[in-house]
Design an enzyme around this catalytic site. Structure first.
Site, mmCIF file in Angstrom:
data_model
loop_
_atom_site.group_PDB
_atom_site.id
_atom_site.type_symbol
_atom_site.label_atom_id
_atom_site.label_comp_id
_atom_site.label_asym_id
_atom_site.label_seq_id
_atom_site.Cartn_x
_atom_site.Cartn_y
_atom_site.Cartn_z
ATOM 1 N N ASP A 129 0.976 -1.133 -0.023
ATOM 2 C CA ASP A 129 0.122 0.055 -0.166
ATOM 3 C C ASP A 129 0.861 1.223 -0.046
ATOM 4 O OD1 ASP A 129 -2.409 1.362 -0.004
ATOM 5 O OD2 ASP A 129 -2.632 1.154 1.949
ATOM 6 N N HIS A 136 -4.521 13.978 0.725
ATOM 7 C CA HIS A 136 -4.472 12.893 2.017
ATOM 8 C C HIS A 136 -3.331 13.343 2.780
ATOM 9 C CE1 HIS A 136 -5.368 9.436 4.423
ATOM 10 N NE2 HIS A 136 -4.374 8.797 4.127
ATOM 11 N N GLU A 202 -11.007 3.649 3.637
ATOM 12 C CA GLU A 202 -9.994 4.554 2.890
ATOM 13 C C GLU A 202 -10.110 4.107 1.292
ATOM 14 O OE1 GLU A 202 -6.163 5.584 5.467
ATOM 15 O OE2 GLU A 202 -5.965 4.215 3.960
ATOM 16 N N GLU A 204 -9.255 3.607 -2.201
ATOM 17 C CA GLU A 204 -7.988 3.571 -2.886
ATOM 18 C C GLU A 204 -8.161 2.741 -4.389
ATOM 19 O OE1 GLU A 204 -4.620 2.036 -0.938
ATOM 20 O OE2 GLU A 204 -5.016 2.685 1.184
ATOM 21 N N ASP A 236 -9.156 0.093 1.818
ATOM 22 C CA ASP A 236 -8.150 -0.198 2.981
ATOM 23 C C ASP A 236 -8.812 0.350 4.447
ATOM 24 O OD1 ASP A 236 -5.748 -0.699 4.365
ATOM 25 O OD2 ASP A 236 -4.919 1.392 3.828
ATOM 26 N N ARG A 240 -8.388 3.614 13.406
ATOM 27 C CA ARG A 240 -7.455 4.499 13.870
ATOM 28 C C ARG A 240 -6.804 4.638 14.941
ATOM 29 N NH1 ARG A 240 -6.125 5.759 8.642
ATOM 30 N NH2 ARG A 240 -7.972 6.482 7.409
ATOM 31 N N GLN A 243 -4.406 1.932 15.183
ATOM 32 C CA GLN A 243 -3.251 2.422 14.161
ATOM 33 C C GLN A 243 -2.482 3.372 14.749
ATOM 34 O OE1 GLN A 243 -4.588 4.028 10.510
ATOM 35 N NE2 GLN A 243 -2.494 4.569 9.718
ATOM 36 N N LYS A 256 -4.419 -2.151 10.283
ATOM 37 C CA LYS A 256 -4.905 -2.500 8.981
ATOM 38 C C LYS A 256 -5.009 -3.760 8.494
ATOM 39 C CE LYS A 256 -3.636 1.999 7.321
ATOM 40 N NZ LYS A 256 -4.241 3.026 6.168
ATOM 41 N N THR A 260 -9.118 -5.880 3.973
ATOM 42 C CA THR A 260 -8.916 -5.054 2.942
ATOM 43 C C THR A 260 -9.633 -5.539 1.922
ATOM 44 O OG1 THR A 260 -6.454 -4.780 3.479
ATOM 45 C CG2 THR A 260 -6.971 -3.931 1.464
ATOM 46 N N GLU A 366 -9.854 12.216 7.728
ATOM 47 C CA GLU A 366 -10.049 13.616 7.096
ATOM 48 C C GLU A 366 -11.102 14.333 7.335
ATOM 49 O OE1 GLU A 366 -7.690 14.188 3.184
ATOM 50 O OE2 GLU A 366 -7.577 11.941 3.412
#
Lengths: 424, 424
Positions: A129, A136, A202, A204, A236, A240, A243, A256, A260, A366
């Site tokens: 990744d 971002h 996320e 992606e 993904d 948080r 992480q 993570k 996925t 975000e």
């Protein structure tokens, strides 16, 4: 390019697209198919019937239950199969006898999409990744350390495409539900062990590797696109709290590795050729191994994220694959710069593809400023009320869709969806 | 435990050991073998001749070219095979007819170690590198940021076993040469792109997973040992300049993905049972999922690193597998805490196993204080001069050996070796 197969204007799967996937039905084991309109074409059957022409020593690869062997054949073979399929399927085909007018074969080879179950399209050796999304990175830097620039947190950010190794075993195909993970993280200064409280998605974009390279060799940036078999959408999923607590020294791990999700249809580089665009410029001069001659090395494909909750669907974010500062070719050149081998089936992702505004944020971290400003998500059916989220709740369904539209018709990705189940 | 096979006192492979590996000869394809004394026993041939007893549905697993299918059978089967082999091979065997006195079978099944080529023993799905070495962490913290403690750099260090996902495609078996990697890194404040100038080794211990777990499930710490098939030595080759520049946000990537070397013989948990010892204590209270009932959950196995250069061999470091703050069982429990699936063949490593003194440093980063204080390595043959290294040079050979010695005889690992070739 019109086909004798009816293809709705709203379909992702035009004759220009022809993405590959692995499907099964109640009556058949997993096998290779190509999507068109509302159908999957069973390539195993077409290969057995000999209507795909002579693939030489690669003839058996279309009869397998993953796309790895076929992807390893290289782009010349893929191009030939694509042309053959387009010739067979185009409205005024000269080869009508082979398929269009062969009803027994059509009955066997065309399976309604509504009747199939999709599987992971490739056996994934390693999953990488990257973190090449411009907005971002800039936004998250300020969230992780207020006032900080991305270059302060990561001095190499504009000089090379940074990345972490993901967990291949936890990659699943769209529609696979996932459990909210358990983990350790601080809450109000006290360390707790239990279900994640800051579950996020996320947005992606990712590619699957066709041909790889040997240990100790590198892939040149200008030939790197030849190693790409095709593209998928990717979520993904990120915890948080887990992480942020674990990742200060060694990068993301349990935050993570619980799931996925990838979309099931692999869209080929040829199908996306007319949607090329230059990546965002980096403000730094790049070393020679990252200087790509082709300027339009990224793609302009809008990706929408939606939330399914309470039986309704809400708009979460509109992102785009063009929000990157490095192309896939540059990512592959950098990945192999030290001699790391890529293998057929490896999955390589961009990182989160946020755009500049809040409605373009590719993750809740975000969009809600680290959970401190819950976001109002607008219902697609305006009769129902909106919904607010700081982070994801149990039973939420997050779905990504993406479609590039050109003169040749829609080139879409189907969907990349997952439902969150409670922590075990 | 004596055998009718001559086993030298200096051999790693006593009747107590019986490690598994994949070997080939000029006349045979890769297959499963067990090392004893100066021989490999061809288990494919023993299985075909039926002298290993009834393995039920697992009978064919010993005829394959990797250990994955056999490892997945679980520890009861492995235990039965081990007992059968020990009964066949012990000095006063009651089953002499089956092997000892069957000269034609012995001629076929016993291959001199000097005639075999070893291969990677398992197909590795994912490779995870933990960072649970106490002294390595404490020393490196001060090197990365002078005066810093490991808890300042990594607040979770004592609360959970931290890790990064490694690159499975770059794991190779001992004796595979490796190229010095190219990369980007700053030199005297200026960014350069070229061959690594700070090439290093890392002394590690690793396990291969036997039985895995499903996505969304966790492995309990007290049953986690049942998921371990066996152990190998590992050299996590590291490019310190590439690593330090790239890893500030996402952890190690190109700095570690050019090569990782493992020893070829998988030593079983049963062979190491009498070398158990408690891990180093962490100063923090652990959450329940990491509290292991068994106190002696680590191993006391000395590992020596040597340097081969100029036709001589020099002593580099003496480490020990006991320099860890978490056991493998705790690593597996944490790894799967959020639901991450482990699969048969996954490789799980400890991180660098440095001891407290400079001669116990498991990498040059520590031993030479980041390259600033070159280390004097003592020649094994005292007639030749010593050699000094800040970091590794082209044509250097780094070899790890490890042997636990008990009443049952030596339980050794063979060697984990790699020679550095110049950058491509």
């Amino acid at each position: 390019m019109a086909s004798w197969i009816p293809i709705a204007e709203t379909s992702d799967f035009s004759l220009q697209n022809l993405p590959y996937g692995i499907f099964s039905t109640d009556n058949s084991d997993p096998r290779i198919g190509v999507a068109i309109g509302e159908y999957v074409i069973d390539l195993k059957i077409l290969a057995e019937e000999g209507v795909l022409g002579n693939l030489g020593s690669g003839g058996d690869t279309l009869k397998q239950s993953t796309l790895n062997a076929y992807a390893a054949l290289g782009k010349d073979v893929h191009s030939r199969v694509r042309q053959t399929l387009q010739r067979l399927l185009e409205k005024d085909t000269q080869s009508g006898d082979a398929l269009r007018d062969n009803q027994p074969l059509r009955d066997k080879a065309f399976v309604p999409l509504s009747n199939v179950r999709m599987h992971l399209p490739m056996v994934i050796g390693d999953y990488t990744d990257f973190f090449v999304g411009l907005h971002h990175a800039v936004t998250c830097a300020g969230l992780v350390k207020p006032g900080a620039t991305i270059e302060q947190l990561c001095p190499c950010f504009y000089n090379l495409p940074i990345a972490y190794n993901g967990r291949a075993s936890s990659v699943v195909v769209s529609e696979t539900p996932l459990h909210r993970p358990n983990g350790q993280f601080p809450v109000d200064g006290k360390l707790v062990s239990g279900p994640c409280r800051k579950l996020d998605f996320e947005v992606e974009f990712a590619c699957f590797i066709g041909r790889g390279n040997e240990l100790g060799t590198s892939i040149e940036v200008d030939s790197a696109e030849d190693h790409i078999f095709g593209f998928v959408l990717m979520n993904d999923w990120s915890a948080r709290d887990i992480q942020m607590y674990e990742a200060t020294l060694m990068g993301p791990f349990n935050g993570k590795s619980f799931c996925t999700t990838v979309s099931p249809w692999i869209v080929t580089p040829e199908a996306l050729e007319s949607f090329r665009v230059a990546p965002k410029k980096t403000p730094r001069e790049l070393p020679e191994y990252l200087v790509q001659k082709k300027e339009k090395s990224a793609y302009n494909i809008p990706i929408r994220a939606t939330l399914g909750a309470n039986g309704q669907r809400y708009r979460v974010a509109d992102c785009n694959t063009n929000n990157v500062i490095f192309s896939f070719a540059q990512m592959l050149a950098h990945h192999t710069r030290g001699g790391c081998p890529l293998r057929t089936g490896d999955l390589i992702a961009t990182g989160t593809l946020s755009g500049p505004e809040r409605e373009n944020a590719g993750c809740l971290l975000e969009q809600t400023r680290g959970g401190t400003e819950p976001y109002e998500m607008i219902a697609e059916n305006s009769a129902t009320g909106n919904v607010r989220r700081a982070y994801l709740e149990d039973n939420d369904v997050i779905t990504f869709t993406a479609r590039a539209s050109g003169r040749g018709g829609n080139v879409g990705f189907g969907s990349c969806a997952g439902k969150i189940l409670p922590a075990p």
